[in-house]
Design an enzyme around this catalytic site. Sequence first.
Site, PDB file in Angstrom:
ATOM      1  CE  LYS A 187      -4.344  -1.853   1.560  1.00 21.08           C
ATOM      2  NZ  LYS A 187      -5.516  -1.765   2.401  1.00 21.08           N
TER       3      LYS A 187
ATOM      4  CE  LYS B  53     -13.475  -3.698   1.976  1.00 18.52           C
ATOM      5  NZ  LYS B  53     -12.180  -3.529   2.634  1.00 18.52           N
TER       6      LYS B  53
ATOM      7  CE  LYS C 176      -6.443  -7.971  -1.191  1.00 19.15           C
ATOM      8  NZ  LYS C 176      -6.861  -7.628   0.169  1.00 19.15           N
TER       9      LYS C 176
HETATM   10  N1  AQP Z   1      -9.426 -10.890  -2.623  1.00 19.68           N
HETATM   11  C1  AQP Z   1      -9.684 -11.461  -1.475  1.00 19.68           C
HETATM   12  N2  AQP Z   1      -9.817 -12.803  -1.372  1.00 19.68           N
HETATM   13  C2  AQP Z   1     -10.091 -13.392  -0.173  1.00 19.68           C
HETATM   14  N3  AQP Z   1     -10.248 -12.684   0.967  1.00 19.68           N
HETATM   15  C3  AQP Z   1     -10.135 -11.343   0.902  1.00 19.68           C
HETATM   16  N4  AQP Z   1     -10.232 -10.385   1.839  1.00 19.68           N
HETATM   17  C4  AQP Z   1     -10.026  -9.175   1.258  1.00 19.68           C
HETATM   18  N5  AQP Z   1      -9.799  -9.336  -0.042  1.00 19.68           N
HETATM   19  C5  AQP Z   1      -9.853 -10.672  -0.305  1.00 19.68           C
HETATM   20  C6  AQP Z   1     -10.526 -10.632   3.239  1.00 19.68           C
HETATM   21  O1  AQP Z   1     -11.622  -9.807   3.597  1.00 19.68           O
HETATM   22  C7  AQP Z   1     -11.470  -9.399   4.959  1.00 19.68           C
HETATM   23  C8  AQP Z   1     -11.604  -7.932   5.084  1.00 19.68           C
HETATM   24  O2  AQP Z   1     -10.530  -7.261   4.504  1.00 19.68           O
HETATM   25  P1  AQP Z   1     -10.309  -5.736   4.889  1.00 19.68           P
HETATM   26  O3  AQP Z   1     -11.434  -4.915   4.422  1.00 19.68           O
HETATM   27  O4  AQP Z   1     -10.048  -5.606   6.329  1.00 19.68           O
HETATM   28  O5  AQP Z   1      -8.995  -5.337   4.176  1.00 19.68           O
HETATM   29  P2  AQP Z   1      -8.233  -5.953   2.994  1.00 19.68           P
HETATM   30  O6  AQP Z   1      -7.760  -7.309   3.334  1.00 19.68           O
HETATM   31  O7  AQP Z   1      -7.174  -4.940   2.634  1.00 19.68           O
HETATM   32  O8  AQP Z   1      -9.378  -6.035   1.903  1.00 19.68           O
HETATM   33  P3  AQP Z   1      -9.574  -5.203   0.613  1.00 19.68           P
HETATM   34  O9  AQP Z   1     -10.873  -5.611   0.004  1.00 19.68           O
HETATM   35  O10 AQP Z   1      -8.361  -5.321  -0.248  1.00 19.68           O
HETATM   36  O11 AQP Z   1      -9.726  -3.747   1.179  1.00 19.68           O
HETATM   37  P4  AQP Z   1      -8.928  -2.441   0.824  1.00 19.68           P
HETATM   38  O12 AQP Z   1      -8.986  -2.328  -0.663  1.00 19.68           O
HETATM   39  O13 AQP Z   1      -9.676  -1.331   1.520  1.00 19.68           O
HETATM   40  O14 AQP Z   1      -7.542  -2.606   1.344  1.00 19.68           O
HETATM   41  C9  AQP Z   1     -10.113  -9.933   5.427  1.00 19.68           C
HETATM   42  O15 AQP Z   1     -10.315 -11.132   6.130  1.00 19.68           O
HETATM   43  C10 AQP Z   1      -9.384 -10.188   4.139  1.00 19.68           C
HETATM   44  O16 AQP Z   1      -8.406 -11.201   4.249  1.00 19.68           O
END
Ligand code: AQP
Length: 339
Positions: free
Chosen positions: A118, A204, A201
């Site tokens: 990030k 969101k 990956k």
């Molecule tokens: N692509 C993914 N596949 C499987 N699991 C995923 N998780 C996120 N993306 C995937 C799981 O969702 C939970 C919540 O994640 P988070 O919102 O705390 O942060 P993150 O892991 O950084 O998820 P994002 O969607 O990528 O959010 P942003 O873009 O805001 O950083 C966790 O259990 C994560 O493993």
Amino acid sequence: MAEVTSSKPRVLSGIQPSGNLTIGNYLGALKQWVEVQKDYDCFYCVVDLHAITAEQDPRELRRKTRESAAIYIAAGIDPEISTVFVQSHVPAHSELAWMLTCMAPLGWLNRMTQFKDKSAKQAQESIGAGLLNYPSLMAADILLYHAELVPVGDDQRQHLEFTRDLAQRFNHLYGETFTLPAVMTPKAGARVMGLDNPTAKMSKSEESENHAVYLLDDLSRARKKIMRAVTDSHREIHFSDERERAGVNNLLTIYQAITGEPREDIEAHFAGKGYGDLKRGVADRVLETLAPLQSRYNDLMNEAGYLDSVLKVGREKAAAIAEETLKLAQKRIGFLAPS
Ligand code: AQP
């Protein structure tokens, strides 16, 4: 204060309200949360304190926080048996996070893959310190509840190891205080990849049009995104670790994560078929998941006061446990108790 009576081992997990929740969040996290809720005393929070490690629009953040909580319930979390709450409603998270931040070695924090990924997307001097300290806050979330199990996607494994290391460090320095948590990741779907770029990956906060299927996507839009997913120039449909076959592997993995079918059965099902059939098959399964979720979501958002009452009860139950753990940690570290 709500009474806490469960003797079941505890689970804690959360999702950041930092955008529209994706099928990655569902398959990596939410689906597991639903599966464990009968056997564990589960605490599921909307982690808004984590979300502000990236810039958020205040109105959007408030909206996404309610939306995320409603999605938890629509996905199958039963607020009668699990505790659903908003992280910032329980100040103990911020208070313990500070104590843990003071104990977290910079060397450990700098090694975190999520921080490296990030921060690489930003100019060095503008990276918020919160992004670096994110794992200490996550450790506080988990340790406050003495959670024994943390169901997450693959990308959070390293933060779980960090949590265990930090808990051990605290226990060693100040005496047994925290429970060491174990990580739980799903057999399939622990790392759903972007539909437009299957080597990255699904996230969101990634904004490109065909990157992710959102849980609240219009169904025809969700189908279109899957039909446009990047594949390759091969013909056979089978699971593969090869980089150039990542797109097909990702589609098969989504299919597997939703249906729970063995890999061989899925490969047999698609044997001799084309990529169009594969995409249609995946789209059908995804839409079968989204349709009932969205219908429950709309129902509960239309029920005046329901979500707020769930979050109020959730806050009370969470605060009762978190404050007790915080007090113990403050005593152990040497803070003078207020008279
Ligand atoms: N692509 C993914 N596949 C499987 N699991 C995923 N998780 C996120 N993306 C995937 C799981 O969702 C939970 C919540 O994640 P988070 O919102 O705390 O942060 P993150 O892991 O950084 O998820 P994002 O969607 O990528 O959010 P942003 O873009 O805001 O950083 C966790 O259990 C994560 O493993």
